[in-house]
Scaffold this motif. Structure first.
Motif, mmCIF file in Angstrom:
data_model
loop_
_atom_site.group_PDB
_atom_site.id
_atom_site.type_symbol
_atom_site.label_atom_id
_atom_site.label_comp_id
_atom_site.label_asym_id
_atom_site.label_seq_id
_atom_site.Cartn_x
_atom_site.Cartn_y
_atom_site.Cartn_z
ATOM 1 N N LEU A 50 48.120 44.451 43.646
ATOM 2 C CA LEU A 50 47.053 45.471 42.581
ATOM 3 C C LEU A 50 48.012 46.244 41.577
ATOM 4 C CD1 LEU A 50 44.465 48.390 44.354
ATOM 5 C CD2 LEU A 50 43.857 45.706 43.564
ATOM 6 N N VAL A 51 48.645 46.099 41.744
ATOM 7 C CA VAL A 51 49.957 46.705 40.307
ATOM 8 C C VAL A 51 50.533 45.364 39.697
ATOM 9 C CG1 VAL A 51 52.113 46.954 39.547
ATOM 10 C CG2 VAL A 51 50.388 48.556 41.413
ATOM 11 N N ALA A 52 50.596 43.924 40.797
ATOM 12 C CA ALA A 52 51.455 42.771 40.134
ATOM 13 C C ALA A 52 49.975 42.068 39.889
ATOM 14 C CB ALA A 52 51.527 42.074 41.853
ATOM 15 N N SER A 53 48.669 42.247 39.750
ATOM 16 C CA SER A 53 47.641 41.926 39.339
ATOM 17 C C SER A 53 47.092 42.132 38.646
ATOM 18 C CB SER A 53 46.737 42.036 40.098
ATOM 19 O OG SER A 53 46.491 41.158 41.877
ATOM 20 N N PHE A 54 47.780 42.873 37.759
ATOM 21 C CA PHE A 54 47.471 43.668 36.864
ATOM 22 C C PHE A 54 48.904 43.702 35.678
ATOM 23 C CE2 PHE A 54 44.452 46.210 38.487
ATOM 24 C CZ PHE A 54 43.632 45.963 38.029
ATOM 25 N N ALA A 55 49.901 43.562 36.385
ATOM 26 C CA ALA A 55 50.807 42.763 35.227
ATOM 27 C C ALA A 55 51.006 41.690 35.064
ATOM 28 C CB ALA A 55 52.210 43.536 36.148
ATOM 29 N N PHE A 56 50.543 40.694 35.919
ATOM 30 C CA PHE A 56 50.914 39.015 35.625
ATOM 31 C C PHE A 56 50.113 39.031 35.720
ATOM 32 C CE2 PHE A 56 54.874 41.076 37.595
ATOM 33 C CZ PHE A 56 55.718 41.032 37.088
ATOM 34 N N ASP A 57 49.446 37.359 34.980
ATOM 35 C CA ASP A 57 48.507 36.968 34.939
ATOM 36 C C ASP A 57 48.408 35.889 35.621
ATOM 37 O OD1 ASP A 57 47.401 38.456 32.300
ATOM 38 O OD2 ASP A 57 48.509 37.152 31.090
ATOM 39 N N THR A 58 49.205 35.341 36.011
ATOM 40 C CA THR A 58 49.692 34.085 36.750
ATOM 41 C C THR A 58 49.992 34.867 38.482
ATOM 42 O OG1 THR A 58 51.733 34.276 37.001
ATOM 43 C CG2 THR A 58 50.891 32.261 35.351
ATOM 44 N N PHE A 59 49.982 35.724 38.798
ATOM 45 C CA PHE A 59 49.758 36.623 40.145
ATOM 46 C C PHE A 59 48.672 36.238 41.122
ATOM 47 C CE2 PHE A 59 49.750 39.725 43.398
ATOM 48 C CZ PHE A 59 50.797 39.123 44.004
ATOM 49 N N ALA A 60 47.524 36.968 40.977
ATOM 50 C CA ALA A 60 46.042 37.148 41.105
ATOM 51 C C ALA A 60 45.054 35.471 41.597
ATOM 52 C CB ALA A 60 45.519 38.156 41.186
ATOM 53 N N THR A 61 46.044 34.418 40.551
ATOM 54 C CA THR A 61 45.155 33.236 39.993
ATOM 55 C C THR A 61 46.009 32.050 42.196
ATOM 56 O OG1 THR A 61 47.562 32.180 40.246
ATOM 57 C CG2 THR A 61 45.950 31.942 38.574
ATOM 58 N N GLY A 62 44.080 31.507 42.428
ATOM 59 C CA GLY A 62 44.385 30.882 43.789
ATOM 60 C C GLY A 62 45.743 29.964 44.375
ATOM 61 N N ALA A 63 45.867 29.533 43.318
ATOM 62 C CA ALA A 63 47.342 28.520 43.491
ATOM 63 C C ALA A 63 48.553 29.617 43.734
ATOM 64 C CB ALA A 63 47.682 28.035 42.602
ATOM 65 N N ASN A 64 48.413 30.522 42.954
ATOM 66 C CA ASN A 64 49.951 30.984 43.318
ATOM 67 C C ASN A 64 49.522 32.110 45.049
ATOM 68 O OD1 ASN A 64 52.273 33.057 42.940
ATOM 69 N ND2 ASN A 64 51.423 34.514 43.050
ATOM 70 N N LEU A 65 48.555 32.607 45.240
ATOM 71 C CA LEU A 65 47.964 33.019 46.396
ATOM 72 C C LEU A 65 48.322 32.062 47.697
ATOM 73 C CD1 LEU A 65 45.611 35.393 45.152
ATOM 74 C CD2 LEU A 65 47.090 36.091 45.868
ATOM 75 N N SER A 66 47.877 31.061 47.264
ATOM 76 C CA SER A 66 48.066 29.662 48.155
ATOM 77 C C SER A 66 49.459 29.991 48.665
ATOM 78 C CB SER A 66 47.236 28.433 47.715
ATOM 79 O OG SER A 66 47.728 27.313 49.333
ATOM 80 N N ASN A 67 50.490 29.287 47.779
ATOM 81 C CA ASN A 67 52.373 29.798 47.483
ATOM 82 C C ASN A 67 52.530 30.657 48.735
ATOM 83 O OD1 ASN A 67 54.319 27.739 46.965
ATOM 84 N ND2 ASN A 67 54.565 30.332 45.733
ATOM 85 N N ILE A 68 51.994 32.139 48.711
ATOM 86 C CA ILE A 68 52.702 33.408 48.994
ATOM 87 C C ILE A 68 52.516 32.541 50.459
ATOM 88 C CG2 ILE A 68 52.238 35.540 49.393
ATOM 89 C CD1 ILE A 68 51.961 35.855 45.991
#
Length: 342
Positions: A50-68
């Motif tokens: 939750l904190v990372a989603s608000f702090a970084f615009d590119t964190f909660a993107t589908g591509a980034n979550l898929s990468n994690i």
């Protein structure tokens, strides 16, 4: 004196409080301590996301979550096997080297067909786990020493097969085996689905089978488990076989993903696997742990690494600093909670 409900006089236990496996009612504090131990990793994971989603615009993107997810899938499979080992009160330091060996053997086997790519690493790496289990369960040797020896053996065998890393086996492009690592469904790579499926099976194995209950009992009190007639040696042996087999399978998936068997991967990966298991709530002393907690621990480490990458000004070494500090906090909290529960 005891009250009418059978609760000792002066106790803070309320009538109808949950009963533990030992037949003793749990106080509210004990229930809270158990919940914190079992679900603490999930709560922290949700908070960090939750904190990372608000702090970084590119964190909660589908591509980034898929990468994690894909980066965490290989460690997750290894950590699943490590969970069973640690619950028995043991440790497996060989998984990083077995992971590399499994990848090299899979890449070599892929040149002879998909079945060879899968069976060769599973048989060889499972055999290393079998040796670990026999020496520890039947021979009574210390898990730390035994698995340290097989760590060196597996790494040495990997370097021997590849001529000290000079020869790299390649996976044929377009083969069925390569699709295991590179194929996608709904934008998510196959290894993620495989890891989730294995965790679902692992949860059933741990919670719904006699083997799983024996694993938990061995970690809690091996002597008591023996007196109860449980097959203690068999459970410990199978736990190490499972750990070795899953580490080899994770290496095979990596080879399919990268189209090659790289002999230098997996250095220090055993520490990441142990960290993920402990962060997920499994006690290092054994006897308590869940596969779901381990999965949360793996994802938490993956999210921490991704957040550090999102910051940009911090190097990859900061991941080890943060993970190490977090692990220390978790162990201290676990020790405190375990003492209060006792």
């Amino acid at each position: 004196m005891s009250s009418a409900t059978g609760t000792p006089a002066g106790s803070s236990l309320a009538p109808g409080a949950p009963i533990t496996d030992g037949g003793v009612q749990e106080s509210r504090w004990e229930r809270a301590a158990r919940a914190a131990q079992e679900r603490g990793a999930l709560a922290v994971l949700v908070l960090v996301v939750l904190v990372a989603s608000f702090a970084f615009d590119t964190f909660a993107t589908g591509a980034n979550l898929s990468n994690i997810a894909i980066q965490s899938a290989f460690l997750a499979v290894i950590a699943l096997g490590m969970t069973f080992v640690i619950i028995t009160g043991g440790i497996d330091l060989s998984v990083g080297s077995v992971y590399a060996l499994g990848g090299v053997l899979a890449a070599w086997g892929s040149q002879h067909g998909t079945w060879a790519a899968l069976l060769v690493p599973l048989v060889v790496c499972g055999g290393i786990g079998l040796v670990n289990g026999l020496l520890i369960a039947r021979g009574g040797m210390a898990p730390f020493i035994v698995t340290l020896a097989t760590l060196l053996f597996a790494r040495g065998l990997t370097l021997t097969i590849t001529d000290s890393g000079a020869e790299v086996f390649l996976v044929p492009q377009g083969s069925s085996f390569s699709r295991l690592g590179q194929g996608e469904l709904f934008g998510i790579a196959y290894p993620v689905y495989v890891a989730l499926g294995l965790f679902a099976l692992g949860a059933l194995l741990l919670q719904r089978t006699a083997f799983g209950q024996t694993v938990l009992a061995v970690g809690s009190n091996e002597d008591a488990a023996t007196l109860m007639g449980m097959r203690v040696q068999r459970a410990k042996l199978l736990a190490y076989v499972l750990s070795g087999t899953l580490a080899g399978f994770a290496g095979a998936m990596l080879a399919a993903r990268s189209s090659s068997g790289v002999p230098t991967v997996g250095v220090g990966l055993e520490l990441d696997a142990i960290a993920a298991v402990v962060i997920g709530g499994t006690l290092l002393t054994g006897g308590a742990g869940t596969t779901g907690g381990t999965l949360c621990g793996v994802l938490l480490l993956g999210v921490i690494q991704n957040v550090i990458n999102q910051i940009g000004s911090l190097g990859s070494s900061y991941q080890s600093v943060v993970s190490g500090a977090f692990l220390i906090v978790v162990v201290v909290v676990q020790t405190f909670l375990s003492r209060r529960r006792r």
